[in-house]
Design a protein around this motif. Structure first.
Motif, PDB file in Angstrom:
ATOM      1  N   ALA A  13      -3.394  40.398 -10.257  1.00  0.00           N
ATOM      2  CA  ALA A  13      -3.653  41.604 -10.530  1.00  0.00           C
ATOM      3  C   ALA A  13      -3.551  43.271  -9.457  1.00  0.00           C
ATOM      4  O   ALA A  13      -4.109  43.986 -10.167  1.00  0.00           O
ATOM      5  CB  ALA A  13      -5.481  41.827 -10.554  1.00  0.00           C
ATOM      6  N   VAL A  14      -3.692  42.893  -8.748  1.00  0.00           N
ATOM      7  CA  VAL A  14      -3.648  43.722  -7.660  1.00  0.00           C
ATOM      8  C   VAL A  14      -2.067  44.663  -7.641  1.00  0.00           C
ATOM      9  O   VAL A  14      -1.788  45.502  -7.897  1.00  0.00           O
ATOM     10  CB  VAL A  14      -3.490  43.326  -6.213  1.00  0.00           C
ATOM     11  CG1 VAL A  14      -2.730  43.985  -4.857  1.00  0.00           C
ATOM     12  CG2 VAL A  14      -4.405  42.379  -5.446  1.00  0.00           C
ATOM     13  N   GLU A  15      -1.160  43.980  -8.291  1.00  0.00           N
ATOM     14  CA  GLU A  15       0.512  44.518  -8.733  1.00  0.00           C
ATOM     15  C   GLU A  15       0.167  45.268  -9.826  1.00  0.00           C
ATOM     16  O   GLU A  15       1.450  46.783  -9.168  1.00  0.00           O
ATOM     17  CB  GLU A  15       1.469  43.064  -8.871  1.00  0.00           C
ATOM     18  CG  GLU A  15       1.640  42.386  -7.862  1.00  0.00           C
ATOM     19  CD  GLU A  15       2.975  40.871  -8.233  1.00  0.00           C
ATOM     20  OE1 GLU A  15       2.586  41.141  -9.533  1.00  0.00           O
ATOM     21  OE2 GLU A  15       3.107  40.552  -7.570  1.00  0.00           O
ATOM     22  N   ARG A  16      -0.758  44.969 -10.704  1.00  0.00           N
ATOM     23  CA  ARG A  16      -0.959  45.595 -11.358  1.00  0.00           C
ATOM     24  C   ARG A  16      -1.936  47.597 -11.921  1.00  0.00           C
ATOM     25  O   ARG A  16      -2.081  47.649 -12.689  1.00  0.00           O
ATOM     26  CB  ARG A  16      -1.387  45.240 -13.353  1.00  0.00           C
ATOM     27  CG  ARG A  16      -0.474  43.711 -13.688  1.00  0.00           C
ATOM     28  CD  ARG A  16      -1.247  42.970 -15.543  1.00  0.00           C
ATOM     29  NE  ARG A  16      -2.866  43.309 -15.072  1.00  0.00           N
ATOM     30  CZ  ARG A  16      -3.751  42.042 -14.630  1.00  0.00           C
ATOM     31  NH1 ARG A  16      -3.062  41.257 -14.472  1.00  0.00           N
ATOM     32  NH2 ARG A  16      -4.705  42.544 -15.189  1.00  0.00           N
ATOM     33  N   ALA A  17      -2.450  46.833 -10.779  1.00  0.00           N
ATOM     34  CA  ALA A  17      -3.419  48.396  -9.896  1.00  0.00           C
ATOM     35  C   ALA A  17      -2.566  49.576 -10.445  1.00  0.00           C
ATOM     36  O   ALA A  17      -1.498  49.819 -10.290  1.00  0.00           O
ATOM     37  CB  ALA A  17      -3.568  48.107  -8.325  1.00  0.00           C
ATOM     38  N   THR A  36     -12.943  49.460  -8.065  1.00  0.00           N
ATOM     39  CA  THR A  36     -12.132  48.883  -8.842  1.00  0.00           C
ATOM     40  C   THR A  36     -11.266  47.693  -9.359  1.00  0.00           C
ATOM     41  O   THR A  36     -11.269  47.003 -10.271  1.00  0.00           O
ATOM     42  CB  THR A  36     -11.800  50.696  -9.017  1.00  0.00           C
ATOM     43  OG1 THR A  36     -12.361  51.534  -9.608  1.00  0.00           O
ATOM     44  CG2 THR A  36     -10.763  50.218 -10.187  1.00  0.00           C
ATOM     45  N   ILE A  37     -10.305  47.579  -8.055  1.00  0.00           N
ATOM     46  CA  ILE A  37     -10.235  46.572  -7.860  1.00  0.00           C
ATOM     47  C   ILE A  37     -10.991  45.200  -7.527  1.00  0.00           C
ATOM     48  O   ILE A  37     -10.140  44.123  -8.151  1.00  0.00           O
ATOM     49  CB  ILE A  37      -8.961  46.695  -6.825  1.00  0.00           C
ATOM     50  CG1 ILE A  37      -7.745  46.175  -6.375  1.00  0.00           C
ATOM     51  CG2 ILE A  37      -9.444  46.162  -4.907  1.00  0.00           C
ATOM     52  CD1 ILE A  37      -6.858  46.521  -7.448  1.00  0.00           C
ATOM     53  N   THR A  38     -12.118  45.477  -7.501  1.00  0.00           N
ATOM     54  CA  THR A  38     -12.842  44.122  -6.936  1.00  0.00           C
ATOM     55  C   THR A  38     -12.976  43.634  -8.492  1.00  0.00           C
ATOM     56  O   THR A  38     -12.848  42.552  -9.318  1.00  0.00           O
ATOM     57  CB  THR A  38     -14.251  44.566  -6.395  1.00  0.00           C
ATOM     58  OG1 THR A  38     -13.543  44.939  -5.230  1.00  0.00           O
ATOM     59  CG2 THR A  38     -14.939  43.500  -6.523  1.00  0.00           C
ATOM     60  N   SER A  39     -13.131  44.357  -9.296  1.00  0.00           N
ATOM     61  CA  SER A  39     -13.991  44.030 -10.522  1.00  0.00           C
ATOM     62  C   SER A  39     -12.399  44.361 -11.283  1.00  0.00           C
ATOM     63  O   SER A  39     -12.596  43.062 -12.645  1.00  0.00           O
ATOM     64  CB  SER A  39     -14.054  45.758 -11.929  1.00  0.00           C
ATOM     65  OG  SER A  39     -15.274  45.723 -10.618  1.00  0.00           O
ATOM     66  N   MET A  40     -11.400  44.420 -11.613  1.00  0.00           N
ATOM     67  CA  MET A  40      -9.831  43.839 -11.983  1.00  0.00           C
ATOM     68  C   MET A  40     -10.006  42.907 -11.506  1.00  0.00           C
ATOM     69  O   MET A  40      -9.261  41.299 -12.113  1.00  0.00           O
ATOM     70  CB  MET A  40      -8.902  44.724 -11.311  1.00  0.00           C
ATOM     71  CG  MET A  40      -8.647  46.512 -12.378  1.00  0.00           C
ATOM     72  SD  MET A  40      -7.448  47.393 -11.472  1.00  0.00           S
ATOM     73  CE  MET A  40      -5.853  46.713 -12.228  1.00  0.00           C
ATOM     74  N   ILE A  41      -9.136  42.119 -10.136  1.00  0.00           N
ATOM     75  CA  ILE A  41      -9.161  41.038  -9.923  1.00  0.00           C
ATOM     76  C   ILE A  41     -10.577  39.619 -10.701  1.00  0.00           C
ATOM     77  O   ILE A  41     -10.112  38.960 -10.607  1.00  0.00           O
ATOM     78  CB  ILE A  41      -9.697  40.782  -8.282  1.00  0.00           C
ATOM     79  CG1 ILE A  41      -9.022  41.442  -7.274  1.00  0.00           C
ATOM     80  CG2 ILE A  41      -9.962  39.200  -7.745  1.00  0.00           C
ATOM     81  CD1 ILE A  41      -8.588  41.982  -5.901  1.00  0.00           C
ATOM     82  N   ALA A  99      -9.771  38.994 -14.247  1.00  0.00           N
ATOM     83  CA  ALA A  99      -8.153  38.476 -13.770  1.00  0.00           C
ATOM     84  C   ALA A  99      -9.154  36.669 -14.215  1.00  0.00           C
ATOM     85  O   ALA A  99      -8.144  35.940 -14.544  1.00  0.00           O
ATOM     86  CB  ALA A  99      -7.606  38.720 -13.219  1.00  0.00           C
ATOM     87  N   LEU A 100      -9.966  37.001 -12.516  1.00  0.00           N
ATOM     88  CA  LEU A 100     -10.375  35.124 -12.192  1.00  0.00           C
ATOM     89  C   LEU A 100     -10.869  34.369 -13.310  1.00  0.00           C
ATOM     90  O   LEU A 100     -10.587  33.494 -13.345  1.00  0.00           O
ATOM     91  CB  LEU A 100     -10.867  35.530 -10.911  1.00  0.00           C
ATOM     92  CG  LEU A 100     -10.177  35.607  -9.757  1.00  0.00           C
ATOM     93  CD1 LEU A 100     -11.023  35.732  -8.517  1.00  0.00           C
ATOM     94  CD2 LEU A 100      -9.394  34.694  -9.486  1.00  0.00           C
ATOM     95  N   VAL A 101     -11.566  35.705 -13.843  1.00  0.00           N
ATOM     96  CA  VAL A 101     -12.346  34.885 -15.083  1.00  0.00           C
ATOM     97  C   VAL A 101     -11.391  34.919 -16.056  1.00  0.00           C
ATOM     98  O   VAL A 101     -11.832  33.441 -16.918  1.00  0.00           O
ATOM     99  CB  VAL A 101     -13.487  35.841 -15.691  1.00  0.00           C
ATOM    100  CG1 VAL A 101     -14.173  35.874 -16.556  1.00  0.00           C
ATOM    101  CG2 VAL A 101     -14.453  36.400 -14.249  1.00  0.00           C
ATOM    102  N   ALA A 102     -10.893  35.399 -16.566  1.00  0.00           N
ATOM    103  CA  ALA A 102      -9.861  34.229 -17.631  1.00  0.00           C
ATOM    104  C   ALA A 102      -8.809  33.664 -17.511  1.00  0.00           C
ATOM    105  O   ALA A 102      -8.435  33.568 -18.374  1.00  0.00           O
ATOM    106  CB  ALA A 102      -8.925  36.525 -18.211  1.00  0.00           C
ATOM    107  N   GLY A 103      -8.795  33.876 -16.208  1.00  0.00           N
ATOM    108  CA  GLY A 103      -8.152  33.153 -16.021  1.00  0.00           C
ATOM    109  C   GLY A 103      -6.608  32.696 -16.283  1.00  0.00           C
ATOM    110  O   GLY A 103      -5.737  31.986 -15.852  1.00  0.00           O
ATOM    111  N   SER A 104      -5.753  33.763 -15.712  1.00  0.00           N
ATOM    112  CA  SER A 104      -4.482  34.592 -15.843  1.00  0.00           C
ATOM    113  C   SER A 104      -3.692  34.947 -15.537  1.00  0.00           C
ATOM    114  O   SER A 104      -3.204  35.200 -14.830  1.00  0.00           O
ATOM    115  CB  SER A 104      -3.911  34.200 -16.967  1.00  0.00           C
ATOM    116  OG  SER A 104      -4.351  35.166 -17.698  1.00  0.00           O
ATOM    117  N   GLY A 105      -4.494  36.313 -14.934  1.00  0.00           N
ATOM    118  CA  GLY A 105      -3.996  37.716 -14.319  1.00  0.00           C
ATOM    119  C   GLY A 105      -3.177  38.469 -15.275  1.00  0.00           C
ATOM    120  O   GLY A 105      -2.664  39.161 -14.600  1.00  0.00           O
TER     121      GLY A 105
END
Length: 59
Positions: free
Chosen positions: A12-16, A38-43, A46-52
């Motif tokens: 998730a961080v790499e895709r920022a 914003t990065i918190t929301s992205m993380i 990604a965790l909810v989606a389970g894959s990132g």
């Protein structure tokens, strides 16, 4: 935290996008706070989606 969660967060961080990365070094505290939110929301997403995994955002 397990290795899978760490990997998801790292991806998730790499895709920022570049604009978000630049906002982290802003002298404006409001801009930095927005970048952090914003990065918190992205993380979280990604965790909810389970894959990132997913398409990389355009910079």
């Amino acid at each position: 935290m397990d290795d899978q969660a760490k990997d998801i967060i790292a991806r998730a961080v790499e895709r920022a996008p570049l604009w978000l990365r630049n906002d982290f070094v802003s002298k404006d505290a409001g801009v930095r706070r927005t970048a952090e939110e914003t990065i918190t929301s992205m993380i979280i997403n990604a965790l909810v989606a389970g894959s990132g995994e997913g398409p990389s955002p355009q910079e």
